[in-house]
Design an enzyme around this catalytic site. Structure first.
Site, PDB file in Angstrom:
ATOM      1  N   HIS A 120      20.837  30.016  69.367  1.00 27.07           N
ATOM      2  CA  HIS A 120      21.611  30.226  68.059  1.00 27.07           C
ATOM      3  C   HIS A 120      23.139  29.803  68.009  1.00 27.07           C
ATOM      4  O   HIS A 120      23.782  29.934  67.405  1.00 27.07           O
ATOM      5  CB  HIS A 120      21.451  31.640  67.953  1.00 27.07           C
ATOM      6  N   CYS A 131      33.910  15.499  58.107  1.00 29.69           N
ATOM      7  CA  CYS A 131      33.946  14.331  58.848  1.00 29.69           C
ATOM      8  C   CYS A 131      33.638  14.515  60.351  1.00 29.69           C
ATOM      9  O   CYS A 131      33.875  13.693  61.294  1.00 29.69           O
ATOM     10  CB  CYS A 131      35.778  14.039  58.832  1.00 29.69           C
ATOM     11  N   CYS A 149      39.716  21.245  57.959  1.00 31.06           N
ATOM     12  CA  CYS A 149      39.938  20.324  58.767  1.00 31.06           C
ATOM     13  C   CYS A 149      41.347  19.339  58.442  1.00 31.06           C
ATOM     14  O   CYS A 149      41.525  19.521  57.180  1.00 31.06           O
ATOM     15  CB  CYS A 149      38.866  19.265  58.876  1.00 31.06           C
ATOM     16  N   CYS A 151      40.966  16.642  57.186  1.00 35.01           N
ATOM     17  CA  CYS A 151      40.541  15.940  56.180  1.00 35.01           C
ATOM     18  C   CYS A 151      40.133  16.576  55.054  1.00 35.01           C
ATOM     19  O   CYS A 151      39.990  16.046  53.933  1.00 35.01           O
ATOM     20  CB  CYS A 151      39.284  14.887  56.762  1.00 35.01           C
ATOM     21  N   ILE A 230      21.037  46.579  82.009  1.00 33.36           N
ATOM     22  CA  ILE A 230      21.012  45.117  82.441  1.00 33.36           C
ATOM     23  C   ILE A 230      21.923  44.661  83.680  1.00 33.36           C
ATOM     24  O   ILE A 230      21.619  44.146  84.800  1.00 33.36           O
ATOM     25  CB  ILE A 230      20.749  43.927  81.592  1.00 33.36           C
TER      26      ILE A 230
HETATM   27  P1  NAD Z   1      19.640  43.222  69.349  1.00 37.31           P
HETATM   28  O1  NAD Z   1      20.746  43.885  69.006  1.00 37.31           O
HETATM   29  O2  NAD Z   1      18.454  43.200  68.245  1.00 37.31           O
HETATM   30  O3  NAD Z   1      18.907  44.082  70.483  1.00 37.31           O
HETATM   31  C1  NAD Z   1      19.619  44.403  71.505  1.00 37.31           C
HETATM   32  C2  NAD Z   1      19.097  45.121  72.582  1.00 37.31           C
HETATM   33  O4  NAD Z   1      19.508  45.088  73.727  1.00 37.31           O
HETATM   34  C3  NAD Z   1      18.334  46.231  72.061  1.00 37.31           C
HETATM   35  O5  NAD Z   1      17.052  46.525  72.388  1.00 37.31           O
HETATM   36  C4  NAD Z   1      19.088  47.384  73.082  1.00 37.31           C
HETATM   37  O6  NAD Z   1      18.487  48.477  73.429  1.00 37.31           O
HETATM   38  C5  NAD Z   1      19.449  46.354  74.288  1.00 37.31           C
HETATM   39  N1  NAD Z   1      20.669  46.604  75.266  1.00 37.31           N
HETATM   40  C6  NAD Z   1      21.894  46.830  74.636  1.00 37.31           C
HETATM   41  N2  NAD Z   1      22.688  46.948  75.626  1.00 37.31           N
HETATM   42  C7  NAD Z   1      21.859  46.973  76.753  1.00 37.31           C
HETATM   43  C8  NAD Z   1      22.144  46.656  78.067  1.00 37.31           C
HETATM   44  N3  NAD Z   1      23.454  46.942  78.740  1.00 37.31           N
HETATM   45  N4  NAD Z   1      21.477  46.844  79.086  1.00 37.31           N
HETATM   46  C9  NAD Z   1      20.072  46.634  78.656  1.00 37.31           C
HETATM   47  N5  NAD Z   1      19.768  46.727  77.324  1.00 37.31           N
HETATM   48  C10 NAD Z   1      20.566  46.599  76.440  1.00 37.31           C
HETATM   49  O7  NAD Z   1      19.856  41.812  69.793  1.00 37.31           O
HETATM   50  P2  NAD Z   1      19.017  40.355  69.970  1.00 37.31           P
HETATM   51  O8  NAD Z   1      17.625  40.800  70.388  1.00 37.31           O
HETATM   52  O9  NAD Z   1      19.783  39.436  70.727  1.00 37.31           O
HETATM   53  O10 NAD Z   1      18.815  39.938  68.459  1.00 37.31           O
HETATM   54  C11 NAD Z   1      19.904  39.789  67.599  1.00 37.31           C
HETATM   55  C12 NAD Z   1      20.796  38.741  67.274  1.00 37.31           C
HETATM   56  O11 NAD Z   1      21.990  38.861  67.850  1.00 37.31           O
HETATM   57  C13 NAD Z   1      20.444  37.531  68.113  1.00 37.31           C
HETATM   58  O12 NAD Z   1      20.028  36.537  67.344  1.00 37.31           O
HETATM   59  C14 NAD Z   1      22.089  37.034  68.706  1.00 37.31           C
HETATM   60  O13 NAD Z   1      22.065  35.597  68.306  1.00 37.31           O
HETATM   61  C15 NAD Z   1      22.777  37.971  67.832  1.00 37.31           C
HETATM   62  N6  NAD Z   1      24.229  38.293  68.327  1.00 37.31           N
HETATM   63  C16 NAD Z   1      24.703  37.881  69.628  1.00 37.31           C
HETATM   64  C17 NAD Z   1      25.856  38.403  70.151  1.00 37.31           C
HETATM   65  C18 NAD Z   1      26.651  37.659  71.126  1.00 37.31           C
HETATM   66  O14 NAD Z   1      26.486  36.629  71.404  1.00 37.31           O
HETATM   67  N7  NAD Z   1      26.851  38.303  72.253  1.00 37.31           N
HETATM   68  C19 NAD Z   1      26.271  39.393  69.941  1.00 37.31           C
HETATM   69  C20 NAD Z   1      25.596  40.277  68.499  1.00 37.31           C
HETATM   70  C21 NAD Z   1      24.405  39.725  68.025  1.00 37.31           C
END
Ligand code: NAD
Length: 239
Positions: A120, A131, A149, A151, A230
């Site tokens: 993403h 530009c 920007c 420009c 995690i």
């Molecule tokens: P989501 O929010 O849909 O799901 C997150 C999942 O992670 C949930 O199932 C939750 O139970 C689990 N979770 C949360 N904290 C956890 C932990 N510490 N340990 C284990 N599990 C944990 O997120 P997704 O599936 O990534 O999809 C949503 C979209 O969110 C993605 O497209 C992403 O681009 C975007 N996003 C990104 C960020 C970032 O870059 N940090 C932040 C918010 C959203």
């Protein structure tokens, strides 16, 4: 044998591990995800987050888009947690071949991971729509209103908004890594954002591990499901 022992055993036997993750990987770094209790979908805004993070909203409400984006998506002071660090260590040790992430925060690279497929995009890449001049994330964060920007063009973060396509080369690289993997660890993702979530189906091996705080649609197919943090889980793995 505990679940951690089983995870350790699988990691010990593998040499081409791929990690597939999402926003849950960064919650322990203080960045809210979308769907957890404290996630962005549970907070109240004038428009739903999917709307505010869509391409059409970016076009039609550019100033409001940047207000939300600066406030909620740009967390530049966040630091890698135990999960990012252990995955980088596994790569350095020659056991992990790639991280495939839906995150846009750049924390895997900050932890030292090299082969990262950012499905993403990244908040760290920004470019002028006119530009194509490139700008760092700090330029967006420290500005006000619509970032512009030299420009005169609007600067857009290189993140994939709803209604936009994923980069084909990034998908191809991620698919190749997942197909060749001898272990796939999926963690911190609800597996509900497509097409990204569909990439896990390219794994056909017998070491599919899910580490997530809440159930996912893939739990039934996994060889091991760990329903917890995690960061805390990966911190217990030894190389
Ligand atoms: P989501 O929010 O849909 O799901 C997150 C999942 O992670 C949930 O199932 C939750 O139970 C689990 N979770 C949360 N904290 C956890 C932990 N510490 N340990 C284990 N599990 C944990 O997120 P997704 O599936 O990534 O999809 C949503 C979209 O969110 C993605 O497209 C992403 O681009 C975007 N996003 C990104 C960020 C970032 O870059 N940090 C932040 C918010 C959203």
């Amino acid at each position: 044998m505990t679940d951690i022992d089983r995870l350790q055993e699988m990691i010990d036997k593998s040499g081409k591990i791929v990690f597939f993750g999402g926003a849950g990987v960064s919650t322990e770094s203080g960045i809210p995800d979308f769907r957890s209790e404290g996630g962005l979908y549970r907070q109240h805004y004038k428009y739903p987050p999917e709307t505010m993070l869509s391409h059409s909203f970016f076009e039609s409400h550019t100033e409001e888009f940047f207000e939300f984006y600066r406030d909620k998506m740009l967390c530049l002071t966040a630091q890698p947690n135990e999960a990012h660090k252990k995955l980088a260590e596994l790569e350095r040790a020659g056991k992990l071949t790639a991280v495939v992430t839906q995150n846009i925060d750049g924390l895997h690279q900050k932890a030292g991971s090299k082969n990262v497929f950012e499905l993403h995009g990244s908040v760290h890449r920004n470019y002028c729509l006119r530009c194509h001049k490139r700008y760092p994330a700090e330029f967006i964060l420290n500005g006000r209103g619509i970032p512009t920007c030299s420009c005169g063009g609007v600067i857009k973060p290189d993140v994939v908004l709803y209604e936009e396509n994923l980069d084909q080369r990034t998908i191809a690289g991620a698919v190749k890594a997942i197909e060749k993997a001898d272990m796939l660890i999926v963690g911190g993702t609800s597996l509900s954002v497509y097409p990204a979530a569909g990439l896990v189906n390219y794994y056909t091996g017998s070491r599919l591990v899910l580490i997530n705080r809440s159930p996912t649609p893939l739990d039934g197919n996994a060889d091991l499901v760990i329903g917890g943090s995690i960061g805390q889980t990966l911190a217990r793995i030894h190389l």
